[in-house]
Design a protein around this motif. Structure first.
Motif, mmCIF file in Angstrom:
data_model
loop_
_atom_site.group_PDB
_atom_site.id
_atom_site.type_symbol
_atom_site.label_atom_id
_atom_site.label_comp_id
_atom_site.label_asym_id
_atom_site.label_seq_id
_atom_site.Cartn_x
_atom_site.Cartn_y
_atom_site.Cartn_z
ATOM 1 N N ASP A 292 -62.507 47.329 -7.785
ATOM 2 C CA ASP A 292 -61.178 47.458 -7.189
ATOM 3 C C ASP A 292 -60.509 46.093 -7.038
ATOM 4 O O ASP A 292 -61.106 45.051 -7.328
ATOM 5 C CB ASP A 292 -61.233 48.216 -5.870
ATOM 6 C CG ASP A 292 -61.950 47.470 -4.750
ATOM 7 O OD1 ASP A 292 -62.136 46.247 -4.851
ATOM 8 O OD2 ASP A 292 -62.300 48.108 -3.752
ATOM 9 N N ARG B 163 -59.595 44.294 -4.455
ATOM 10 C CA ARG B 163 -60.229 43.362 -3.519
ATOM 11 C C ARG B 163 -61.454 42.716 -4.148
ATOM 12 O O ARG B 163 -61.674 41.507 -4.022
ATOM 13 C CB ARG B 163 -60.599 44.070 -2.225
ATOM 14 C CG ARG B 163 -61.258 43.130 -1.206
ATOM 15 C CD ARG B 163 -61.563 43.823 0.100
ATOM 16 N NE ARG B 163 -60.311 44.020 0.803
ATOM 17 C CZ ARG B 163 -60.031 45.092 1.538
ATOM 18 N NH1 ARG B 163 -60.893 46.061 1.659
ATOM 19 N NH2 ARG B 163 -58.881 45.189 2.159
ATOM 20 N N GLN B 164 -62.270 43.510 -4.832
ATOM 21 C CA GLN B 164 -63.471 42.971 -5.465
ATOM 22 C C GLN B 164 -63.115 41.960 -6.556
ATOM 23 O O GLN B 164 -63.753 40.915 -6.665
ATOM 24 C CB GLN B 164 -64.320 44.100 -6.048
ATOM 25 C CG GLN B 164 -65.000 44.948 -5.002
ATOM 26 C CD GLN B 164 -65.718 46.133 -5.613
ATOM 27 O OE1 GLN B 164 -65.239 46.730 -6.575
ATOM 28 N NE2 GLN B 164 -66.871 46.482 -5.060
ATOM 29 N N ARG C 275 -60.366 40.149 -6.730
ATOM 30 C CA ARG C 275 -59.815 38.959 -6.070
ATOM 31 C C ARG C 275 -60.924 38.112 -5.471
ATOM 32 O O ARG C 275 -60.970 36.898 -5.646
ATOM 33 C CB ARG C 275 -58.820 39.382 -4.985
ATOM 34 C CG ARG C 275 -58.226 38.213 -4.221
ATOM 35 C CD ARG C 275 -57.233 38.676 -3.178
ATOM 36 N NE ARG C 275 -57.778 39.569 -2.188
ATOM 37 C CZ ARG C 275 -58.544 39.198 -1.158
ATOM 38 N NH1 ARG C 275 -58.892 37.939 -1.000
ATOM 39 N NH2 ARG C 275 -58.970 40.091 -0.286
ATOM 40 N N ARG C 276 -61.851 38.763 -4.790
ATOM 41 C CA ARG C 276 -62.951 38.012 -4.165
ATOM 42 C C ARG C 276 -63.871 37.390 -5.203
ATOM 43 O O ARG C 276 -64.363 36.275 -5.015
ATOM 44 C CB ARG C 276 -63.730 38.919 -3.218
ATOM 45 C CG ARG C 276 -62.966 39.208 -1.946
ATOM 46 C CD ARG C 276 -63.782 40.035 -1.004
ATOM 47 N NE ARG C 276 -63.101 40.183 0.275
ATOM 48 C CZ ARG C 276 -63.513 40.999 1.228
ATOM 49 N NH1 ARG C 276 -64.600 41.731 1.064
ATOM 50 N NH2 ARG C 276 -62.845 41.080 2.355
ATOM 51 N N THR D 204 -57.456 33.952 -2.481
ATOM 52 C CA THR D 204 -56.878 34.616 -1.322
ATOM 53 C C THR D 204 -55.796 35.574 -1.815
ATOM 54 O O THR D 204 -55.361 35.499 -2.973
ATOM 55 C CB THR D 204 -56.238 33.607 -0.349
ATOM 56 O OG1 THR D 204 -55.108 33.000 -1.010
ATOM 57 C CG2 THR D 204 -57.237 32.537 0.091
ATOM 58 N N GLN D 205 -55.353 36.445 -0.928
ATOM 59 C CA GLN D 205 -54.238 37.319 -1.289
ATOM 60 C C GLN D 205 -53.003 36.484 -1.615
ATOM 61 O O GLN D 205 -52.248 36.824 -2.527
ATOM 62 C CB GLN D 205 -53.929 38.301 -0.165
ATOM 63 C CG GLN D 205 -54.945 39.395 -0.026
ATOM 64 C CD GLN D 205 -54.612 40.355 1.094
ATOM 65 O OE1 GLN D 205 -53.809 40.078 1.970
ATOM 66 N NE2 GLN D 205 -55.254 41.511 1.068
ATOM 67 N N ARG E 197 -47.752 39.669 -1.360
ATOM 68 C CA ARG E 197 -49.026 39.705 -0.657
ATOM 69 C C ARG E 197 -49.168 41.014 0.115
ATOM 70 O O ARG E 197 -50.244 41.601 0.178
ATOM 71 C CB ARG E 197 -49.149 38.499 0.292
ATOM 72 C CG ARG E 197 -50.587 38.367 0.814
ATOM 73 C CD ARG E 197 -50.699 37.834 2.204
ATOM 74 N NE ARG E 197 -49.917 38.493 3.205
ATOM 75 C CZ ARG E 197 -50.298 39.587 3.893
ATOM 76 N NH1 ARG E 197 -51.440 40.166 3.645
ATOM 77 N NH2 ARG E 197 -49.524 40.098 4.813
ATOM 78 N N SER F 267 -52.140 43.728 -0.233
ATOM 79 C CA SER F 267 -52.899 44.174 0.933
ATOM 80 C C SER F 267 -52.907 45.697 1.023
ATOM 81 O O SER F 267 -53.956 46.306 1.256
ATOM 82 C CB SER F 267 -52.300 43.560 2.205
ATOM 83 O OG SER F 267 -52.978 44.046 3.344
ATOM 84 N N GLU G 277 -55.178 47.076 -1.625
ATOM 85 C CA GLU G 277 -56.592 46.875 -1.295
ATOM 86 C C GLU G 277 -57.072 47.885 -0.260
ATOM 87 O O GLU G 277 -58.231 48.275 -0.264
ATOM 88 C CB GLU G 277 -56.823 45.454 -0.796
ATOM 89 C CG GLU G 277 -56.759 44.413 -1.896
ATOM 90 C CD GLU G 277 -57.095 43.011 -1.409
ATOM 91 O OE1 GLU G 277 -57.465 42.844 -0.223
ATOM 92 O OE2 GLU G 277 -56.986 42.070 -2.223
ATOM 93 N N CYS G 278 -56.173 48.301 0.614
ATOM 94 C CA CYS G 278 -56.524 49.275 1.658
ATOM 95 C C CYS G 278 -56.337 50.716 1.196
ATOM 96 O O CYS G 278 -56.637 51.649 1.946
ATOM 97 C CB CYS G 278 -55.687 49.019 2.909
ATOM 98 S SG CYS G 278 -56.074 47.451 3.711
#
Length: 71
Positions: free
Chosen positions: A2, A4-5, A7-8, A13-14, A25, A29, A32-33
């Motif tokens: 996904d 978030r994964q 990006r990390r 960072t966002q 951003r 966010s 990601e949610c």
């Protein structure tokens, strides 16, 4: 994987991802949610940004290794 994964994994960072992709951003966010779905174009931009970030980091590590080998 996904958003978030990705990006990390790229150690971003966002804010950094937003800057590189042109996606706000807040939208990142929300995606990601799971509150919004991203378009194919947005997902492509994220993929490009995270891949280039990973390539940049690998290049930096390679340069550090060469410097370390010369010391």
């Amino acid at each position: 994987m996904d958003v978030r994964q990705l990006r990390r994994a790229a150690r971003m960072t966002q804010y950094e991802l937003a800057d590189r992709t042109g996606i706000s951003r807040m939208r990142l966010s929300l995606a990601e949610c799971g509150y919004v779905s991203l378009t194919a174009a947005e997902l492509s931009a994220i993929d490009s940004a995270t891949v280039s970030s990973a390539q940049d980091r690998l290049q930096e590590l390679s340069q550090l290794n060469r410097v370390g080998d010369q010391a």
